[in-house]
Design an enzyme around this catalytic site. Structure first.
Site, PDB file in Angstrom:
ATOM      1  N   ARG A   1      -3.901  -1.213   0.757  1.00 47.61           N
ATOM      2  CA  ARG A   1      -3.352   0.137   0.602  1.00 47.61           C
ATOM      3  C   ARG A   1      -1.941   0.085   0.039  1.00 47.61           C
ATOM      4  NH1 ARG A   1      -3.507   4.201   5.660  1.00 47.61           N
ATOM      5  NH2 ARG A   1      -1.878   2.789   6.423  1.00 47.61           N
TER       6      ARG A   1
ATOM      7  N   LYS B   1       1.051   5.872   0.673  1.00 56.14           N
ATOM      8  CA  LYS B   1       1.977   5.926   1.814  1.00 56.14           C
ATOM      9  C   LYS B   1       3.413   5.712   1.356  1.00 56.14           C
ATOM     10  CE  LYS B   1       1.791   4.671   6.728  1.00 56.14           C
ATOM     11  NZ  LYS B   1       1.411   6.013   7.172  1.00 56.14           N
TER      12      LYS B   1
ATOM     13  N   GLU C   1      -4.480  17.320   6.310  1.00 53.62           N
ATOM     14  CA  GLU C   1      -4.207  16.413   7.428  1.00 53.62           C
ATOM     15  C   GLU C   1      -3.018  16.906   8.210  1.00 53.62           C
ATOM     16  OE1 GLU C   1      -2.193  12.539   6.460  1.00 53.62           O
ATOM     17  OE2 GLU C   1      -2.909  12.977   4.444  1.00 53.62           O
TER      18      GLU C   1
END
Length: 405
Positions: A150, A252, A288
Site C-alpha cells: 500500500r 494513505k 468512510e
C-alpha cells in the site's frame, strides 16, 4: 549510563542480524557528491541526543499501567531510519539503521513541510502466547507485506521512491525487536508501529523533493475510541468531504487527515465518537469515517463501500471481507447509500487502530438511527476471529501472521 546500557544490550541482541546502530549518516566522497551529501545531511532528520535518553533495556515497560492503556503516544527506545536520493541512488533506499528515538530536524524547505509530500502506514505487533513453547518470547505481525504494498502504491501517486517489500518488513521487525519491552502483555494491547515516508530534501518550487526518508517509530496502545470495546456513535457530515474523485483519498497520504480534524472535533464536542463522510459528487453515498472503513449488515448480506479512488483500501477491511465470506455471508463491495445505512440491521467500522468497532447509533440531519449490537452480532464474531488470529490464539490457516523471534 542508562542509555549506554540500553544501546549495548540492543547491540548484543541485534548484532547478528546485520542491523546498524548508527545515528548519523556516513560521510566521505569528494566534489559534487560531497556537496550533495552536506546539503542532504542539513535537510534530513537528525537525532536530538538530549531527548533520546530512556530507561535501560532490562527494566521493561513497568512505568505503564497496562490495564488502562489508551491510544496515545508513549515514547519508546528506538526508531528505524532509511534514506534515498533518487538522482544519486537510482530510487533505491540504502541500508537502514536503528537510532535512539528522539526529535528530528528538517530543512524549512523540505518537501513534506512545504507541499505535504508524505505517506504513513499503521500496523501492530502482539506478544505471542506464553503457553505456546514454540512461540515463547516472540511477537506477531499481521500482514505487514500488505502495508508495504500500500505504501508503494501511495508513493507512486505522490511521486516518491519507496522501500521494497523486503526492506519494509525487515525494518518493521527490527523496530519491534528494538522496542520489545514496550510490547504489552498478551491481551492488554499492542505495539502500534508507524512507518513514515517523507520528502525530507529541500525544494522551493513545486516539484518532488530531491531526497526522501523512511522512518519507523512505535508506541504501546490499547483501544482507539474512548468507549473502549463498547459500541460507538457516529455523525454523518453533509457539508465537509474527506476526498473527491481524482484526488488522493485512496492512498494513505498525510494530507488526507488534517482536513477532517475540524468536523471530527465538532462531532466529539457533541458527544459523538467519529464522523461518517459522504461522497463529494452526489452527497448521498457513504465513504468512510475519519480513520476507518464502514460495513453494514442486512440479513445474510454484508456491504461495504467500494474502494474506487476516494476510499482507503484498508488491510483490516480486506481481511474482514474474507472472514465474513468464510462464515457464509454474501459480501458486496458497492455504492452504499445513506438509505442503505439507515435500513441496516448492524453497522460496524474496521481499521488497524479500531480493529472492529460496533456502531450503536448514526445521526443524520438531526435524526438518530439505532443498530443491533452485542454478543450475538456478526461484528463481535468477526472481532473475536480476527484478534485471535492476530494474537496467535487461533490457528492461522491463511498465512496472515508473521512471527518475530
Amino acid at each position: 549510563m542508562a542509555a549506554s546500557r540500553a544501546h549495548h544490550a540492543l547491540a548484543r541482541i541485534l548484532g547478528s542480524r546485520g542491523c546498524n546502530l548508527r545515528g548519523t549518516l556516513p560521510t566521505g566522497g569528494v566534489g559534487r557528491w560531497s556537496l550533495v551529501q552536506r546539503r542532504w545531511r542539513a535537510s534530513l532528520p537528525q537525532l536530538d541526543s538530549a531527548a533520546a535518553d530512556r530507561s535501560d533495556e532490562e527494566t521493561g515497560g513497568d512505568v505503564i499501567d497496562w490495564d488502562n492503556l489508551g491510544f496515545g503516544l508513549t515514547p519508546t527506545d528506538y526508531m528505524y531510519v532509511m534514506r534515498c536520493a533518487p538522482d544519486q541512488d537510482g530510487g533505491v533506499f540504502s541500508r537502514g539503521e536503528l537510532a535512539r528515538y528522539g526529535n528530528i530536524e528538517l530543512s524549512p524547505s523540505s518537501g513534506v513541510i512545504n507541499y505535504g509530500q508524505g505517506l504513513f502506514e499503521g500496523l501492530k505487533a502482539y506478544r505471542a502466547p506464553t503457553n505456546d513453547c514454540s512461540r515463547k518470547g516472540s511477537y506477531m505481525l499481521f500482514r505487514p507485506e500488505e502495508n508495504a504494498l500500500r505504501m508503494q502504491h501511495g508513493a507512486e501517486r505522490m511521486c516518491m521512491p519507496s522501500p521494497s517489500v523486503e526492506q519494509f518488513v525487515h525494518a518493521v521487525k527490527q523496530t519491534v525487536l528494538a522496542n520489545r519491552r514496550w510490547v504489552p502483555p498478551q491481551g492488554k494491547g499492542a505495539l502500534y508501529i508507524r512507518p513514515l515516508l517523507i520528502g525530507s530534501g529541500p525544494i522551493l518550487g513545486l516539484a518532488p523533493a530531491p531526497e526522501y526518508t523512511f522512518l519507523i517509530y512505535a508506541a504501546p496502545v490499547g483501544t482507539y475510541f474512548k468507549e473502549g470495546l463498547s459500541p460507538i456513535n457516529l455523525l454523518v457530515e453533509d457539508e465537509i468531504h474527506r476526498a473527491m474523485p481524482g484526488g488522493t483519498g485512496g492512498v494513505k497520504t498525510i494530507t488526507n487527515y488534517a482536513p477532517v480534524l475540524k468536523p471530527q472535533m465538532d462531532a466529539k464536542s457533541k458527544g459523538f465518537s467519529d464522523v461518517l463522510y459522504l461522497d463529494a459528487v452526489h452527497r448521498r453515498y457513504i465513504e468512510e469515517a475519519s480513520s476507518c472503513n464502514l460495513f453494514i449488515v442486512k440479513g445474510g448480506v454484508v456491504a461495504t463501500p467500494a474502494t474506487v479512488g476516494t476510499i482507503l483500501p484498508g488491510i483490516t477491511r480486506k481481511s474482514i471481507i474474507e472472514l465474513a465470506r468464510d462464515r457464509g455471508y454474501q459480501v458486496e463491495e458497492r455504492l452504499v447509500s445513506i438509505d442503505d445505512l439507515i435500513d441496516a440491521d448492524e453497522v460496524f467500522c474496521t481499521g488497524t487502530a479500531v480493529v472492529v468497532a460496533p456502531v450503536s447509533t448514526v445521526t443524520h440531519q438531526g435524526q438518530r438511527y439505532e443498530f443491533r449490537t452485542g454478543q450475538d452480532t456478526l461484528s463481535q464474531a468477526l472481532y473475536t476471529t480476527l484478534t485471535s488470529i492476530q494474537m496467535g490464539l487461533a490457528e492461522d490457516k491463511k498465512g496472515w501472521t508473521v512471527a518475530i523471534d
